[in-house]
Design an enzyme around this catalytic site. Structure first.
Site, PDB file in Angstrom:
ATOM      1  N   ALA A 166       0.913  -1.169   0.145  1.00  0.00           N
ATOM      2  CA  ALA A 166      -0.073   0.162   0.064  1.00  0.00           C
ATOM      3  C   ALA A 166       0.907   0.959   0.037  1.00  0.00           C
ATOM      4  O   ALA A 166       2.173   1.116   0.209  1.00  0.00           O
ATOM      5  CB  ALA A 166      -0.852  -0.080   1.167  1.00  0.00           C
ATOM      6  N   ASP A 167       0.232   2.343  -0.503  1.00  0.00           N
ATOM      7  CA  ASP A 167       1.076   3.571  -0.493  1.00  0.00           C
ATOM      8  C   ASP A 167       0.002   4.695  -0.147  1.00  0.00           C
ATOM      9  O   ASP A 167      -1.237   4.589  -0.576  1.00  0.00           O
ATOM     10  CB  ASP A 167       1.731   3.884  -1.769  1.00  0.00           C
ATOM     11  CG  ASP A 167       2.650   5.097  -1.518  1.00  0.00           C
ATOM     12  OD1 ASP A 167       3.847   4.706  -0.672  1.00  0.00           O
ATOM     13  OD2 ASP A 167       2.509   6.116  -2.045  1.00  0.00           O
TER      14      ASP A 167
END
Length: 193
Positions: free
Chosen positions: A67-68
């Site tokens: 994720a970011d």
């Protein structure tokens, strides 16, 4: 089936636990520089995909979740501040207005990847210099995209949000659950006590 979280973020691990899942933590060490002319949506999605790719190459038999998260303020990416002065500048820019929090997830398994971007609008009330200085003194802003953590002391600055609260924290749970189910990881709907 082994699940790997390609993130060192304790917040993401905690959110994953809310789904009733635990994962092996294996952060991806990648270059997180923004490319010339890259739009915030494209940047966040690319970061999640690249993190997933790096870890999936190391663990080809596992399911990798990456994720970011970044802040989009008028098309400008606000990442993690380099120092307190930069954090104060970001908070002043967010004061008394809305911005978008972009969280992307990427799930890789067996050479196939599913990625999704979630955008949430967050609206801050006006922040005084004292609000900003007191918040910075807490240390909470130091390693957070946009210099704030909605799940912490910065919650008092938020007038409203439109979208995914968990996405603002760093892992949009609805989309994560859906993506993991597609690769055969079924989060329990009720946790045993």
């Amino acid at each position: 089936m082994t699940l790997i979280l390609a993130s060192a973020s304790p917040r993401r691990a905690d959110l994953l636990e809310q789904l009733g899942l635990s994962a092996k933590i294996c952060p991806a060490d990648i270059d997180e520089s923004v490319r010339l002319g890259e739009l915030p949506d494209d940047y966040v999605l690319r970061m999640a995909q690249e993190k997933a790719d790096v870890i999936a190459q190391r663990y080809p038999a596992a399911v990798v979740l990456a994720a970011d998260t970044a802040i989009d303020l008028d098309g400008r990416i606000l990442g993690k501040p380099g120092n307190r002065a930069e954090a104060a500048k970001m908070l002043r820019a967010l004061s008394d207005r809305g911005h978008r929090v972009l969280s992307a997830i990427a799930v890789s398994q067996g050479g196939v990847q599913h990625a999704e971007l979630v955008a949430t609008e967050v609206f801050f009330g006006p922040l005084s210099n004292r609000d900003i200085n007191d918040y910075l003194a807490s240390g909470e802003a130091d390693d957070k995209a946009g210099s704030y953590a909605i799940q912490g002391r910065a919650a008092q600055f938020v007038q409203r949000i439109n979208g995914s609260y968990s996405g603002v924290v760093g892992l949009p749970l609805y989309e994560t659950r859906k993506a993991l189910r597609e690769v055969g990881i079924e989060p329990p709907t009720a946790l045993a006590e």
